[in-house]
Design an enzyme around this catalytic site. Structure first.
Site, PDB file in Angstrom:
ATOM      1  N   GLY A  86       2.732  -0.176  -2.056  1.00 45.76           N
ATOM      2  CA  GLY A  86       3.949   0.092  -1.282  1.00 45.76           C
ATOM      3  C   GLY A  86       4.244   0.640  -0.174  1.00 45.76           C
ATOM      4  CD  GLU A  92      -1.978  -0.430  -8.673  1.00 45.16           C
ATOM      5  OE1 GLU A  92      -2.497  -0.078  -9.749  1.00 45.16           O
ATOM      6  OE2 GLU A  92      -1.026  -1.153  -8.474  1.00 45.16           O
ATOM      7  N   PRO A  93      -2.905   0.043  -2.606  1.00 48.54           N
ATOM      8  CG  PRO A  93      -4.514   0.780  -0.836  1.00 48.54           C
ATOM      9  CD  PRO A  93      -4.088   0.872  -2.376  1.00 48.54           C
ATOM     10  N   GLY A  94      -1.695  -2.666  -0.816  1.00 50.93           N
ATOM     11  CA  GLY A  94      -2.115  -4.125  -0.269  1.00 50.93           C
ATOM     12  C   GLY A  94      -1.880  -4.260   1.343  1.00 50.93           C
ATOM     13  NE  ARG A 102       5.952 -10.218   4.101  1.00 48.77           N
ATOM     14  CZ  ARG A 102       6.375  -9.669   4.669  1.00 48.77           C
ATOM     15  NH1 ARG A 102       6.510  -9.713   6.143  1.00 48.77           N
ATOM     16  NH2 ARG A 102       6.887  -8.636   4.077  1.00 48.77           N
ATOM     17  CE1 TYR A 137       9.395 -11.440  -0.921  1.00 55.17           C
ATOM     18  CE2 TYR A 137       7.825 -12.086   0.915  1.00 55.17           C
ATOM     19  CZ  TYR A 137       8.112 -11.757  -0.342  1.00 55.17           C
ATOM     20  OH  TYR A 137       7.008 -11.971  -1.692  1.00 55.17           O
ATOM     21  CB  CYS A 176      11.902 -31.846   6.486  1.00 52.91           C
ATOM     22  SG  CYS A 176      11.305 -32.847   7.892  1.00 52.91           S
ATOM     23  CD  GLU A 177      13.169 -26.133   2.839  1.00 48.77           C
ATOM     24  OE1 GLU A 177      13.906 -24.989   2.531  1.00 48.77           O
ATOM     25  OE2 GLU A 177      12.734 -26.726   2.234  1.00 48.77           O
ATOM     26  CE1 TYR A 206       1.507  -9.517  -1.553  1.00 46.53           C
ATOM     27  CE2 TYR A 206       1.943  -7.954   0.011  1.00 46.53           C
ATOM     28  CZ  TYR A 206       1.406  -8.049  -1.005  1.00 46.53           C
ATOM     29  OH  TYR A 206       1.187  -7.241  -1.774  1.00 46.53           O
TER      30      TYR A 206
HETATM   31  C1  LIG Z   1       1.926  -6.107  -5.255  1.00 45.70           C
HETATM   32  C2  LIG Z   1       1.206  -4.884  -5.910  1.00 45.70           C
HETATM   33  C3  LIG Z   1       0.803  -3.858  -4.963  1.00 45.70           C
HETATM   34  C4  LIG Z   1       0.565  -3.676  -3.646  1.00 45.70           C
HETATM   35  O1  LIG Z   1       1.856  -3.767  -2.954  1.00 45.70           O
HETATM   36  P1  LIG Z   1       1.866  -3.748  -1.334  1.00 45.70           P
HETATM   37  O2  LIG Z   1       3.263  -3.401  -1.084  1.00 45.70           O
HETATM   38  O3  LIG Z   1       1.249  -4.693  -0.803  1.00 45.70           O
HETATM   39  O4  LIG Z   1       1.017  -2.338  -1.085  1.00 45.70           O
HETATM   40  C5  LIG Z   1       0.223  -3.041  -5.888  1.00 45.70           C
HETATM   41  N1  LIG Z   1       0.352  -2.741  -7.057  1.00 45.70           N
HETATM   42  C6  LIG Z   1       0.794  -3.614  -7.842  1.00 45.70           C
HETATM   43  C7  LIG Z   1       0.727  -3.576  -9.357  1.00 45.70           C
HETATM   44  C8  LIG Z   1       1.541  -4.920  -7.297  1.00 45.70           C
HETATM   45  O5  LIG Z   1       2.021  -5.746  -7.892  1.00 45.70           O
END
Ligand SMILES: *Cc1c(COP(=O)(O)O)cnc(C)c1O
Length: 401
Positions: free
Chosen positions: A220, A261-263, A300, A304, A330-331, A358
C-alpha cells in the site's frame, strides 16, 4: 523518465504498439529505497506479485534480493518457476477453498489465512505442525479509492478484530504455531500514521499470542501518479515501527520481525504503456484523441478513476491543447479528460506513465483485441519478454462444436 523518450520511441518502432515497456533499474532503485529506510529493523520485503507477474520481472525481483507475496496458488507456482525458494514465498489467501491452502502448504511456503473458517480447517489438518499467519481486519479506513480499501469495518478481508476472542480460543485449543499477524489496509496510503495505527494494533494482539514473531504490515505504499503527488514517507514509517518494536521488546522481551508486501511501490513507476494515435476528432466542445489501446490494456482510469500521466513522445514541443484521450473499445473508454498535451497529431506516439502495476496484469481480450507485447529495458537494452497476443491465441482454448 526512467526510460528516456528516445528509448521509448525505439521500443515502439522495434516492437510495435500498443506496447508495455518496463525498466529493470527503476525496480531495483525502489527496492533499495525500502531496504535503506528499514535497515535498522529486522525487515523483509515480499513483492506483491499480483501487480505484474511476467516471469522475467519475477526473476529480476528475485535477483535483487526481494522475496515474493502471492495471492493465488498459481502465483506461487509462477514464483517457483521464476526461481524463488519456498522460504522466499508468502501466500496471502482470501476467499479461497481449503484445498488451495493445502496445496500451498504442500509446496512449503508461508501461509496467511484470512477467515476463522479456513483457520479451523487448517487447525484440524495440521495443528501446530506448520507455522501459520492470520490476516486481521483492523477496521481502519485507508487507501486511495473504495475499491482499493481493504481494512475497514465493511471489508471482506481478514478476521475482524472484534472476533479475536474466537481466534485466541482456536489457537489455544489446537496449539497452533501462530507465527505472523498481518494487515493490509489498502493501496496508495500516503500517511505514515495509518501504518503506525496498524502496528500499534498488531502489537496489542501480539501480546496475546506468545508464538508470534512477525508483524506483517502488507503493502500500500503510495507512489506519485500526478506530478504534484508525493511518495509515502518511508522514514516516518520506519521510525514509528522502530519505536513501537523497542517498546514491545522492553515490555515482553520479544524481538519481532517486520514484513512488507509492496506491489505498486516496486513496479508502478517502472512501467509505460505506449500507444499510437489513430484518430484526432475535433468537435465543438472537445477534441477527442483516439489511440490503438483502451481499457482492455489499462483499466485503471475507467475502473478506479486513476490518473495516469501522459506524454506525447513524438511532438513534445507542440503547442498545448486540452484533449480527451480515448481508447478503441466499444463503450465509454477514457484514459483522460481535458488533458493538456502538446499538439497531438494522428500517428503520434503517446506514453501512459506509471503503468507497471496493475496494467498488463489486469488486461483482457475484450472486443477480441489482443493483449500487448511486453519489453524489459536492462542496461539500456530492450528485450521482448512477452510476444504480442494473436487471433490464434484467442481461438486456442475454444472448442468448436
Ligand atoms: C494487493 C496486495 C498488496 C500490494 O498492494 P500495493 O498497493 O500494490 O502495494 C500487498 N498485500 C496484499 C495482501 C495485497 O492483496
Amino acid at each position: 523518465m526512467s526510460v528516456s523518450r528516445e528509448e521509448l520511441i525505439h521500443a515502439a518502432t522495434t516492437f510495435g504498439t500498443p506496447l508495455y515497456v518496463y525498466h529493470a533499474e527503476s525496480i531495483a532503485d525502489q527496492y533499495q529505497k525500502l531496504a535503506n529506510a528499514f535497515s535498522t529493523l529486522n525487515a523483509r520485503f515480499f513483492y506483491a506479485a499480483k501487480a505484474l507477474t511476467n516471469i522475467s520481472i519475477l526473476r529480476h525481483v528475485r535477483s535483487i534480493g526481494c522475496s515474493i507475496d502471492c495471492s493465488s496458488v498459481n502465483e506461487v507456482k509462477l514464483a517457483i518457476h521464476a526461481g524463488f525458494t519456498p522460504g522466499q514465498i508468502l501466500y496471502t489467501s482470501n476467499s479461497v477453498s481449503f484445498a488451495e491452502i493445502q496445496e500451498v502448504v504442500s509446496l512449503g511456503v508461508s501461509v496467511t489465512i484470512d477467515s476463522l473458517s479456513n483457520l479451523e480447517k487448517f487447525a484440524a489438518a495440521y495443528g501446530g505442525s506448520y507455522p501459520v499467519g492470520v490476516r486481521i481486519r483492523p477496521n481502519i479506513m485507508a487507501g486511495g479509492n473504495t475499491k482499493i480499501s481493504t481494512g475497514h469495518a465493511g471489508s471482506k478481508f481478514g478476521i475482524p478484530i472484534e472476533q479475536v476472542g474466537s481466534l485466541q480460543e482456536l489457537v489455544e485449543v489446537h496449539k497452533l504455531n501462530l507465527q505472523t499477524l498481518h494487515i493490509h489496509t489498502g493501496s496508495e496510503i500516503s500517511e505514515a500514521s495509518v501504518f503506525a495505527k496498524g502496528v500499534q494494533l498488531l502489537l496489542e494482539l501480539a501480546d496475546l499470542f506468545p508464538t508470534v514473531s512477525i508483524i506483517d504490515l502488507g503493502g500500500g505504499f503510495k507512489v506519485p501518479y500526478r506530478p504534484d503527488e508525493k511518495e509515502t514517507d518511508l522514514d516516518a514509517i520506519a521510525e514509528e515501527v522502530r519505536k513501537a518494536f523497542a517498546f514491545f521488546r522492553e515490555k515482553t522481551g520479544r524481538q519481532l520481525q517486520v514484513w512488507f508486501e509492496p506491489g505498486k511501490y516496486l513496479v508502478a513507476q517502472a512501467g509505460y504503456l505506449l500507444a499510437s494515435v489513430t484518430v484526432v476528432k475535433p468537435t465543438d466542445t472537445i477534441c477527442f484523441v483516439g489511440v490503438n489501446s483502451g481499457l482492455n490494456h489499462l483499466i485503471r482510469p475507467m475502473f478506479y478513476e486513476a490518473y495516469h500521466h501522459i506524454s506525447n513522445l513524438t511532438h513534445p514541443k507542440g503547442e498545448p491543447y486540452p484533449y480527451q484521450i480515448t481508447g478503441n473499445i466499444c463503450e465509454t473508454d477514457d484514459f483522460a479528460l481535458a488533458r493538456m498535451l502538446p499538439e497531438v497529431r494522428e500517428g503520434d506516439l503517446l506514453a501512459f506513465h506509471n503503468a507497471g502495476a496493475y496494467g498488463f496484469e489486469m488486461a483482457s481480450s475484450y472486443n477480441a483485441r489482443v493483449r500487448p507485447a511486453e519489453v524489459l529495458y536492462t542496461n539500456g537494452q530492450p528485450q521482448l519478454i512477452r510476444r504480442r497476443e494473436t487471433l490464434d491465441d484467442l481461438l486456442a482454448q475454444q472448442i468448436i462444436v
